[in-house]
Design a protein around this motif. Structure first.
Motif, PDB file in Angstrom:
ATOM      1  N   GLY A 123      17.244  13.891  31.693  1.00 27.25           N
ATOM      2  CA  GLY A 123      15.715  14.140  32.015  1.00 27.25           C
ATOM      3  C   GLY A 123      14.995  13.049  30.876  1.00 27.25           C
ATOM      4  O   GLY A 123      14.107  12.553  31.236  1.00 27.25           O
ATOM      5  N   ARG A 124      15.459  13.025  29.688  1.00 25.28           N
ATOM      6  CA  ARG A 124      14.611  11.981  28.671  1.00 25.28           C
ATOM      7  C   ARG A 124      15.079  10.637  29.136  1.00 25.28           C
ATOM      8  O   ARG A 124      14.171  10.038  29.073  1.00 25.28           O
ATOM      9  CB  ARG A 124      15.495  12.308  27.246  1.00 25.28           C
ATOM     10  N   VAL A 125      16.293  10.323  29.692  1.00 23.94           N
ATOM     11  CA  VAL A 125      16.462   8.789  30.104  1.00 23.94           C
ATOM     12  C   VAL A 125      15.418   8.699  31.239  1.00 23.94           C
ATOM     13  O   VAL A 125      14.848   7.568  31.369  1.00 23.94           O
ATOM     14  CB  VAL A 125      17.792   8.907  30.641  1.00 23.94           C
ATOM     15  N   ALA A 126      15.279   9.760  32.279  1.00 25.46           N
ATOM     16  CA  ALA A 126      14.494   9.442  33.428  1.00 25.46           C
ATOM     17  C   ALA A 126      13.025   9.351  33.057  1.00 25.46           C
ATOM     18  O   ALA A 126      12.182   8.517  33.558  1.00 25.46           O
ATOM     19  CB  ALA A 126      14.562  10.672  34.242  1.00 25.46           C
ATOM     20  N   THR A 127      12.543   9.990  32.099  1.00 28.46           N
ATOM     21  CA  THR A 127      11.066  10.061  31.548  1.00 28.46           C
ATOM     22  C   THR A 127      10.985   8.724  30.994  1.00 28.46           C
ATOM     23  O   THR A 127      10.072   7.918  31.099  1.00 28.46           O
ATOM     24  CB  THR A 127      10.902  10.949  30.378  1.00 28.46           C
ATOM     25  N   ARG A 128      12.034   7.879  30.207  1.00 22.85           N
ATOM     26  CA  ARG A 128      11.758   6.746  29.649  1.00 22.85           C
ATOM     27  C   ARG A 128      11.708   5.728  30.689  1.00 22.85           C
ATOM     28  O   ARG A 128      10.946   4.748  30.763  1.00 22.85           O
ATOM     29  CB  ARG A 128      12.938   6.566  28.592  1.00 22.85           C
TER      30      ARG A 128
END
Length: 371
Positions: A123-128
């Protein structure tokens, strides 16, 4: 790597394949230079069509350069498209769509994404990725809203009872239409925008439908959502929708004002048709359904091992992505096929198979081709 347009050197003239590779490597390097090495994981076959369309309309807008040796090319140099506006837009689109795909997997709890730590990290990678792609898109004058809302709109539509199949494909169609249409602005040919948006809608529909067809058997077994199952659409009706989209795609491509047409025709007309034939041949084989006018699907190769899933499958998928498909795990059918068999199952013995849409013969026929 993901995408429906997957040409290989034996199914495309040598010159065209080098052009295609120049865009593929250019996209990969643009992602690395602007967003870091991890962003190269979102390099995909369909996203680079944005770069191809930009160059086809205005070749001067996409300068080339000689890239240094790369492990993904067998430590060889190559001619690549420089990080101009077209390839930067392709990178932005790839980042945003990949972010949406990851978020969708996290929300659905698919496979390894059902694990809390994996879901949190993804999820954090996708947001970035989404933020990085949106920033690049804004710098190019492209409104990324259709791409950003596509996943949310898709989720809303999937919650509706008895949805129509083409309603489910609409968000993907709108996202691709917006990206393709903006290439006319980058190339300075605004009169192409309407036709490009139409091409994007047809191509987005094909991409969505073929993804659903490929996943149908697995989704049914896992009880997961699938657009075909949710809308009560059989393979025959799905094929009809794909054939209609292919027809519309051919007509819209013919309307474009292009300075270089050969690669666009090879990818958007020839290779998409191959993708449809390939996908439905595999699906018909898996379901036991027969279609008189579809290519005969070969029997399943006994050497292909079952996908174990879990972390091992994820690591092998990452290795396949990072090597541009040079490494394929034991459960990938293409691992045991010759290059010609991956194209259309017929090999490259017949010049008519290899050179469809070209003005001459190609390398696999022991001839030369300048197209």
């Amino acid at each position: 790597m993901f995408g429906i347009v997957r040409p290989c050197r034996h199914g495309m003239c040598g010159g065209l394949f080098k052009e295609w590779m120049a865009h593929l490597c250019g996209l990969c390097l643009a992602l690395r230079d602007e967003h870091g090495h991890a962003a190269r994981l979102v390099t995909n076959y369909d996203g680079l069509l944005v770069s191809v369309l930009t160059e086809a309309q205005a070749p001067a807008s996409s300068p080339h350069r000689r890239a240094a040796a790369c492990a993904l090319r067998g430590f060889k140099g190559a001619d690549v498209v420089e990080a101009a506006e077209g390839v930067r837009l392709a990178a932005a689109v790839s980042l945003i769509l990949a972010a949406g795909k990851v978020k969708d997997h996290v929300e659905d709890g698919d496979g390894v994404y059902a694990r809390r730590l994996v879901a949190a990290g993804a999820g954090r990678v996708a947001t970035r990725w989404s933020a990085a792609g949106s920033g690049t898109a804004a710098a190019l004058g492209f409104d990324p809203a259709p791409l950003l809302v596509a996943v949310e709109e898709q989720t809303r539509l999937e919650r509706l009872p008895d949805p129509a199949l083409l309603d489910l494909t609409a968000p993907t169609e709108a996202a691709v239409a917006a990206a393709f249409g903006h290439t006319a602005v980058l190339a300075g040919k605004p009169h192409n925008r309407e036709a490009l948006e139409e091409i994007g809608r047809y191509f987005g529909r094909l991409a969505h439908l073929l993804d659903a067809v490929e996943d149908l058997a697995a989704d049914r077994a896992a009880g997961a959502y699938n657009p075909l199952a949710a809308s009560g659409t059989g393979l025959a009706d799905a094929r009809r929708h794909c054939d209609d989209a292919l027809h519309g795609l051919r007509l819209a491509v013919a309307e474009l004002d292009l300075e270089r047409r050969h690669l666009v025709h090879a990818l958007l007309v020839k290779e998409t048709a191959h993708a449809v034939d390939r996908t439905f041949a595999q699906a018909n084989r898996a379901s036991g359904e027969a279609r008189p006018d579809s290519p005969e699907a070969p029997p399943r190769d006994p050497r292909v091992k079952p996908d174990p899933g879990g972390l091992l499958s994820l690591l092998c998928m990452s290795a396949a992505c990072c090597t541009c498909g040079l490494y394929r795990p034991p459960w990938d059918e293409d691992r045991y096929k010759s290059c010609g068999e991956r194209c259309d199952g017929s090999g490259c013995d017949a010049c008519g198979q290899c050179c469809d849409g070209c003005s001459g013969c190609c390398e696999c026929c022991n001839c030369s081709c300048d197209c």
